[in-house]
Design a protein around this motif. Structure first.
Motif, mmCIF file in Angstrom:
data_model
loop_
_atom_site.group_PDB
_atom_site.id
_atom_site.type_symbol
_atom_site.label_atom_id
_atom_site.label_comp_id
_atom_site.label_asym_id
_atom_site.label_seq_id
_atom_site.Cartn_x
_atom_site.Cartn_y
_atom_site.Cartn_z
ATOM 1 N N ALA A 41 -7.670 10.719 0.276
ATOM 2 C CA ALA A 41 -6.764 10.369 1.373
ATOM 3 C C ALA A 41 -6.729 8.863 1.643
ATOM 4 O O ALA A 41 -6.049 8.420 2.559
ATOM 5 N N LYS A 42 -7.470 8.070 0.888
ATOM 6 C CA LYS A 42 -7.505 6.627 1.126
ATOM 7 C C LYS A 42 -6.191 5.919 0.742
ATOM 8 O O LYS A 42 -5.946 4.794 1.131
ATOM 9 N N THR B 297 0.843 -1.204 0.000
ATOM 10 C CA THR B 297 0.000 0.000 0.000
ATOM 11 C C THR B 297 0.863 1.233 0.000
ATOM 12 O O THR B 297 2.030 1.200 0.403
ATOM 13 N N PHE B 298 0.296 2.334 -0.446
ATOM 14 C CA PHE B 298 1.016 3.599 -0.517
ATOM 15 C C PHE B 298 0.157 4.700 0.110
ATOM 16 O O PHE B 298 -1.010 4.892 -0.264
ATOM 17 N N TYR C 227 -3.963 4.969 8.889
ATOM 18 C CA TYR C 227 -4.229 3.924 9.875
ATOM 19 C C TYR C 227 -5.731 3.784 10.088
ATOM 20 O O TYR C 227 -6.498 4.742 9.899
ATOM 21 N N PRO C 228 -6.169 2.581 10.468
ATOM 22 C CA PRO C 228 -7.604 2.399 10.748
ATOM 23 C C PRO C 228 -8.075 3.345 11.862
ATOM 24 O O PRO C 228 -7.345 3.588 12.835
ATOM 25 N N GLY C 229 -9.294 3.880 11.701
ATOM 26 C CA GLY C 229 -9.875 4.766 12.707
ATOM 27 C C GLY C 229 -9.587 6.236 12.494
ATOM 28 O O GLY C 229 -10.123 7.083 13.208
ATOM 29 N N VAL C 230 -8.696 6.533 11.553
ATOM 30 C CA VAL C 230 -8.369 7.929 11.279
ATOM 31 C C VAL C 230 -9.475 8.538 10.396
ATOM 32 O O VAL C 230 -9.896 7.921 9.416
ATOM 33 N N LYS C 231 -9.928 9.743 10.776
ATOM 34 C CA LYS C 231 -10.980 10.404 10.021
ATOM 35 C C LYS C 231 -10.422 10.973 8.719
ATOM 36 O O LYS C 231 -9.404 11.658 8.712
ATOM 37 N N LEU C 232 -11.040 10.629 7.603
ATOM 38 C CA LEU C 232 -10.571 11.060 6.295
ATOM 39 C C LEU C 232 -11.250 12.363 5.904
ATOM 40 O O LEU C 232 -12.449 12.542 6.091
#
Length: 386
Positions: A56-57, A41-42, A46-51
């Motif tokens: 930003a994915k 991945t690039f 991190y999981p749980g971070v608000k986009l």
């Protein structure tokens, strides 16, 4: 015999396989390293971070990387690998020379043993005749019982010596069959009429030895290979290359796919990198010089030793000629005169036995000298590889 040893001896066939092994490595000398591929991945949060938005994915990354070696380095490495089999071939020649010398030594030992056997059987026949005469004379008080027993003892000693020589002949034949890789019980005849004589090499010098000695040729091949290894190491100053491609598939539909294409080159001339191959080149250069000096020392020692052998062999050949033409015939005549006097009752058996023992001793001295002479011829021919 020498041809069968060259064709069948297992210790020589070992080198054939090693030469094939060295040649097989040449095919891989110009091979490249395997490519590297990867997936990951690039810029993925991190999981749980608000986009903040879809962009930003992050993205999925697929990569491929290939090292591209410098072709000059590959060529130098291939030449080095190609030369390896020449050293192994020279080692095979050294082993063949040793086996040839061993075969000559065994065959000459068989010649000497057969000559010894002829002497021993003749001496036994003489003692048998003397014993019979003593036994005939004893009842008529023309000889003593002690003389009969003395002749009997010498006769048994002769038979023991014959048994020892026959056993030696069997052992030597087993060794010869082993060298030829044949069943040890294979019977063969020895050409007892074969005349061994010493013929020195007319133009014997260090150039001749360098041209003919297999161990010197092996050293030459090793020096050549060392030179190729030095050239190979010197090529480490040249750069290598690498190419890398990365494809990024964005997880956000609105974002375009992207890629990265990079070409890289190594810089081996920087001081902290160049120390490694420069020190190796210097070390191998000194080692090559040492091998050259060792070769010169070996040639000088070999020449001196071989010239000394020539002198000793010429002297021994004269001594053997004296034995054959003067010493043994004179002692044989003395024995025959003693036997004739004994048969005419003008001499006692003890005098005949003393003459017989003198002949035996002279014959054994001759045999011992002959064996040394043959062994030195083997060593001489091994040194000059004739």
């Amino acid at each position: 015999m020498l041809q069968e040893i060259s064709a069948n001896n297992p210790s020589l066939k070992v080198y054939d396989s090693r030469i094939k092994s060295d040649d097989a490595k040449v095919n891989g000398a110009k091979a490249w390293m395997a490519p590297m591929v990867g997936v990951g991945t690039f810029m993925t949060p991190y999981p749980g971070v608000k986009l903040m938005d879809e962009s930003a994915k992050g993205a999925w990354v697929f990569s491929a990387e290939q090292d591209i070696p410098n072709p000059v380095k590959l060529k130098a490495k291939a030449k080095y690998q190609e030369a390896q089999s020449s050293v192994t071939l020279a080692e095979q020649a050294v082993q063949a020379n040793q086996l040839k010398a061993r075969a000559k030594e065994l065959y000459f030992d068989l010649l000497v043993a057969n000559k010894t056997l002829v002497f021993q059987r003749e001496n036994r026949a003489i003692m048998q005749n003397m014993k019979k005469i003593a036994e005939i004379r004893y009842p008529y008080n023309q000889g003593s019982l002690s003389q009969v027993f003395k002749a009997d003892g010498r006769l048994y000693e002769s038979e023991n010596m014959i048994l020892m020589t026959e056993s030696e002949i069997r052992s030597k034949k087993i060794a010869v069959n082993t060298l030829m890789y044949r069943p040890v019980s294979t019977e063969f005849n020895v050409d007892t009429s074969y005349k061994v004589s010493f013929n020195p090499t007319a133009l014997l010098d260090t150039a001749y030895l360098a041209e003919n000695r297999s161990d010197i040729k092996q050293m030459d091949r090793s020096i050549d290979v060392m030179g190729l290894n030095i050239k190979q190491m010197q090529q480490e100053a040249k750069p290598d290359f690498r190419i890398r491609f990365e494809h990024m598939s964005n997880r956000a539909a609105m974002m375009p796919n992207q890629f990265t294409l990079m070409g890289m080159i190594s810089i081996p001339i920087v001081p902290w990198s160049s120390k490694m191959y420069k020190s190796e080149v210097k070390s191998m250069s000194f080692e090559r010089d040492a091998m050259r000096q060792q070769k010169e020392a070996m040639l000088s020692d070999m020449l001196g030793m071989t010239k000394s052998m020539e002198n000793d062999l010429n002297n021994m050949q004269l001594q053997l000629t004296n034995y054959e033409r003067k010493i043994l015939p004179a002692l044989d005549k003395n024995l025959k005169v003693s036997m004739l006097s004994y048969q005419e009752n003008k001499e006692n058996l003890n005098i005949v036995i003393d003459g017989w023992e003198t002949v035996n001793m002279a014959q054994m001295n001759y045999i011992g000298q002959l064996k040394k002479f043959y062994q030195m011829i083997v060593d001489y021919e091994k040194n000059i590889e004739r």
